[in-house]
Every structure is written in C-alpha cells, then in structure tokens.
Design a protein around this motif. Sequence first.
Motif, PDB file in Angstrom:
ATOM      1  N   ILE A 152       0.846  -1.200   0.000  1.00 18.15           N
ATOM      2  CA  ILE A 152       0.000   0.000   0.000  1.00 18.15           C
ATOM      3  C   ILE A 152       0.878   1.244   0.000  1.00 18.15           C
ATOM      4  CG2 ILE A 152      -1.879   1.194   1.169  1.00 18.15           C
ATOM      5  CD1 ILE A 152      -2.553  -1.431   2.599  1.00 18.15           C
ATOM      6  N   LEU A 153       1.896   1.231   0.844  1.00 25.87           N
ATOM      7  CA  LEU A 153       2.791   2.383   0.930  1.00 25.87           C
ATOM      8  C   LEU A 153       3.581   2.577  -0.365  1.00 25.87           C
ATOM      9  CD1 LEU A 153       4.022   1.928   4.595  1.00 25.87           C
ATOM     10  CD2 LEU A 153       2.632   3.807   3.718  1.00 25.87           C
ATOM     11  N   ARG A 154       4.002   1.487  -0.987  1.00 24.87           N
ATOM     12  CA  ARG A 154       4.733   1.604  -2.255  1.00 24.87           C
ATOM     13  C   ARG A 154       3.836   2.202  -3.332  1.00 24.87           C
ATOM     14  NH1 ARG A 154       7.370  -4.392  -1.730  1.00 24.87           N
ATOM     15  NH2 ARG A 154       9.158  -3.843  -0.391  1.00 24.87           N
ATOM     16  N   ALA A 155       2.557   1.792  -3.326  1.00 25.20           N
ATOM     17  CA  ALA A 155       1.620   2.349  -4.307  1.00 25.20           C
ATOM     18  C   ALA A 155       1.458   3.849  -4.102  1.00 25.20           C
ATOM     19  CB  ALA A 155       0.277   1.633  -4.208  1.00 25.20           C
TER      20      ALA A 155
ATOM     21  N   VAL B 178       5.767  -2.232  17.322  1.00 23.19           N
ATOM     22  CA  VAL B 178       6.674  -1.267  16.696  1.00 23.19           C
ATOM     23  C   VAL B 178       8.057  -1.903  16.638  1.00 23.19           C
ATOM     24  CG1 VAL B 178       7.673   1.037  16.828  1.00 23.19           C
ATOM     25  CG2 VAL B 178       5.291   0.658  17.516  1.00 23.19           C
ATOM     26  N   THR B 179       8.416  -2.355  15.446  1.00 22.71           N
ATOM     27  CA  THR B 179       9.658  -3.096  15.238  1.00 22.71           C
ATOM     28  C   THR B 179      10.515  -2.412  14.184  1.00 22.71           C
ATOM     29  OG1 THR B 179       8.653  -4.443  13.499  1.00 22.71           O
ATOM     30  CG2 THR B 179       8.473  -5.267  15.788  1.00 22.71           C
ATOM     31  N   GLU B 180      11.744  -2.866  14.065  1.00 26.44           N
ATOM     32  CA  GLU B 180      12.617  -2.389  12.992  1.00 26.44           C
ATOM     33  C   GLU B 180      11.992  -2.665  11.629  1.00 26.44           C
ATOM     34  OE1 GLU B 180      15.290  -0.688  13.239  1.00 26.44           O
ATOM     35  OE2 GLU B 180      16.099  -0.999  15.266  1.00 26.44           O
ATOM     36  N   ASP B 181      11.288  -3.796  11.518  1.00 32.49           N
ATOM     37  CA  ASP B 181      10.628  -4.145  10.263  1.00 32.49           C
ATOM     38  C   ASP B 181       9.542  -3.124   9.920  1.00 32.49           C
ATOM     39  OD1 ASP B 181      10.232  -5.694   7.983  1.00 32.49           O
ATOM     40  OD2 ASP B 181       8.826  -7.053   8.981  1.00 32.49           O
ATOM     41  N   LEU B 182       8.773  -2.707  10.916  1.00 34.73           N
ATOM     42  CA  LEU B 182       7.746  -1.696  10.681  1.00 34.73           C
ATOM     43  C   LEU B 182       8.392  -0.381  10.267  1.00 34.73           C
ATOM     44  CD1 LEU B 182       4.843  -0.603  10.763  1.00 34.73           C
ATOM     45  CD2 LEU B 182       5.190  -0.139  13.207  1.00 34.73           C
ATOM     46  N   VAL B 183       9.435   0.033  10.976  1.00 29.94           N
ATOM     47  CA  VAL B 183      10.109   1.280  10.644  1.00 29.94           C
ATOM     48  C   VAL B 183      10.651   1.236   9.223  1.00 29.94           C
ATOM     49  CG1 VAL B 183      12.140   2.682  11.162  1.00 29.94           C
ATOM     50  CG2 VAL B 183      10.649   1.907  13.020  1.00 29.94           C
ATOM     51  N   GLU B 184      11.204   0.098   8.811  1.00 24.15           N
ATOM     52  CA  GLU B 184      11.714  -0.035   7.453  1.00 24.15           C
ATOM     53  C   GLU B 184      10.589   0.123   6.435  1.00 24.15           C
ATOM     54  OE1 GLU B 184      12.580  -1.671   3.689  1.00 24.15           O
ATOM     55  OE2 GLU B 184      11.237  -2.703   5.096  1.00 24.15           O
ATOM     56  N   ALA B 185       9.418  -0.427   6.744  1.00 23.12           N
ATOM     57  CA  ALA B 185       8.277  -0.305   5.833  1.00 23.12           C
ATOM     58  C   ALA B 185       7.822   1.144   5.690  1.00 23.12           C
ATOM     59  CB  ALA B 185       7.129  -1.179   6.323  1.00 23.12           C
ATOM     60  N   LEU B 186       7.989   1.931   6.749  1.00 17.76           N
ATOM     61  CA  LEU B 186       7.551   3.328   6.742  1.00 17.76           C
ATOM     62  C   LEU B 186       8.577   4.266   6.112  1.00 17.76           C
ATOM     63  CD1 LEU B 186       6.142   3.586  10.392  1.00 17.76           C
ATOM     64  CD2 LEU B 186       4.844   3.162   8.299  1.00 17.76           C
TER      65      LEU B 186
END
Length: 345
Positions: free
Chosen positions: A161-164, A188-196
């Motif tokens: 969704i974010l990439r779109a 709230v993880t490093e993975d989430l931060v990376e996605a954002l």
Amino acid sequence: MAGSRPIRTPKELLAQHLIQEDQVAAITDVAKRYALSITPAMRSRIVELDDPVARQFVPTEDELTSLPEEREDPIGDDPFTPVKGVTHRYPDRVLLKPVLVCPVYCRFCFRREVVGPGDSMLKESQLAAALDYIRSHPEIWEVIFTGGDPFIMSPDRLRPILRALDGIEHVKVIRFHTRVPVVDPDRVTEDLVEALTMDTPVWVVVHTNHSQEIGDGARRALRLLAGSGIPLVSQTVLLKGVNDTPEALEDLFRTLIVNRVKPYYLHHGDLAVGTSHFRTTIKEGQALARSLRGRVSGLCQPTYVLDIPGGHGKVPIGPTYLNGNGTVTDPWGIAHTYPPKTTED
C-alpha cells in the motif's frame, strides 16, 4: 498481573479483577454492542479499578445510556465516502481506512459503531479501488491512514500500500493515526520502521490521553520511531474523569515532549452514542486550555479542537486572549492595553 493475550470478554475482565461479579450481566450487554479488547500492556498500566487507564478501556453500564443529540456517525464520515475505505472531506487530503480493527477499544471511540471483529479488512478489490481514487484526484496532497488502527497491520501488508502511494506523484505526505506505540508497543519493530521509510515523508500521530499509559514499552517504541527520523505528534481526547485537570494535561504533554512527541490536537469529545459520561463542556475545555498557557512550554501546547457534527470539519475552539475593550489578557489573567493600530512610517 497482565496476561500474555488481550482481554476480550466480560468473564476475562472478571478474572482480571477489573469488574465485579454483579457487573457481569450489564457488561455482557455492552460487549454485545461495542467491541472489547485490552492489551497486556494496558492491563499492566491499570493500578486501580477507576483510574485513568481503566476508565478508558474497561466497559461500564454507562455506555448503555444514549442521549438524543448523540450520533452513530458523529463526525459525518459517511456522506464523504466516495469508495469504501476512503473519506474525502477536505480538498487536499483523504482518510484511508484499510482496517477497522484495533488492539484496544476505547470506550469513548467516535467510530465505535463500525470498529471491531467482523468484516474488518478492505478486500483486495476494494483497496485497489481506493488507491485508484487517490490516483485520479490530483488535488490529494496527503493520505491519512486511520481505521481501526493501521499499525495493527503487519509490515508485509503495509508495504504494497505504501509503495503504491509512494508512486503517486501528487501525494506528498502520508500520515498514520495510531494508538499502537502506546497500547501495544511490541508491534513497533525495525521491520515496521523499514516499511515506513521511503521517499514520501511519513508522519505518525500517536493517540494517548494520560501519562499513566506511557510505560517502558511505549517509551522504547516512540524512541525507535523518532530515532528513525519519523516525525511524531500526538492527539488527545479531553475526557471527564481521565484528564480533565490542568495537572493531568500538563503531565501528559510534558511526558510526550520528553519522548519527542509534539502535542498536536486536544479533541473535544465527540457525540458518539453512549459516551456522555466522558464529555466535558466546551467552556470547561477552554478553561483547561487557558490554564496551560504560561504554565508549560509552548512545545507542550496542543490546539483545542471540535469536529463539528455532520461532517462540517474540525475547528479550533480554544480560549481567546483579545478583549473587546482594546486590551489583551496575559497568561496570568492580567489585562493590558494594546493599540488597535500601530503608527506607520
């Protein structure tokens, strides 16, 4: 002692000593209508049965009382919903609601009629239609994720969704409204931060109403987000019996600033059905907002706002300091003269 899974039923509330035996029947009636969930993180922050955290999340029989002025859609989302999952009330921004599930369910929630278990995720075709709507409206400058709580989605679900959105030229800002960093901080993880993290800047609006909510886990989550360069602001609902004192608001806003979160909005309580026991008057809210001026740093000052019922938008309703007699009142209540027009050279 908090368990390892959320509390979701009246029987579990009783087992956790959050309600009494004679309350179970009434709370069961409440739970049939409004979703119930209390995360382990929030259970651990409840010290007493009627403290500021318990009052926000533990159901009460008061929720079965409704007033004539209360509404199932108090801020008027429905008339501004061109496609499922999108609310387009203001010209330059839209709400995107990919999920209608939350880790906790606030007892005063203005979307309490629609959030909870059930048909809670946008289907793939509905999400595609929502993104197509955003693409086809070049006036949309900002996309605001809300719900439900968008941070309850896994990073893998958020990424496409974010990439779109990142690929839509006219979308310049993405904003998330969430309670997760405070009420379910392990999400709230490093993975989430990376996605954002992408070219389009992401802002996070953290919903929290009392400093007692903010434990070690919340501080860690906020530190991870802020330390990754994600700007953090907050929204707080003014709630009777929770934060309707100068001391409670001061403590909350100072705590937020120390954790690198800028207080953004102090919301007047919405006219959601069954929430009258939480609402203050606007006059009381203005007095509280005035009490903070001069008492705490300007960094700690949110804007006191009212979302006008019926979908007419959000407006500031804070106190004024200009008087009709040519004077202005300072933060300590003393009036001073000010010339109506300065002399021009």
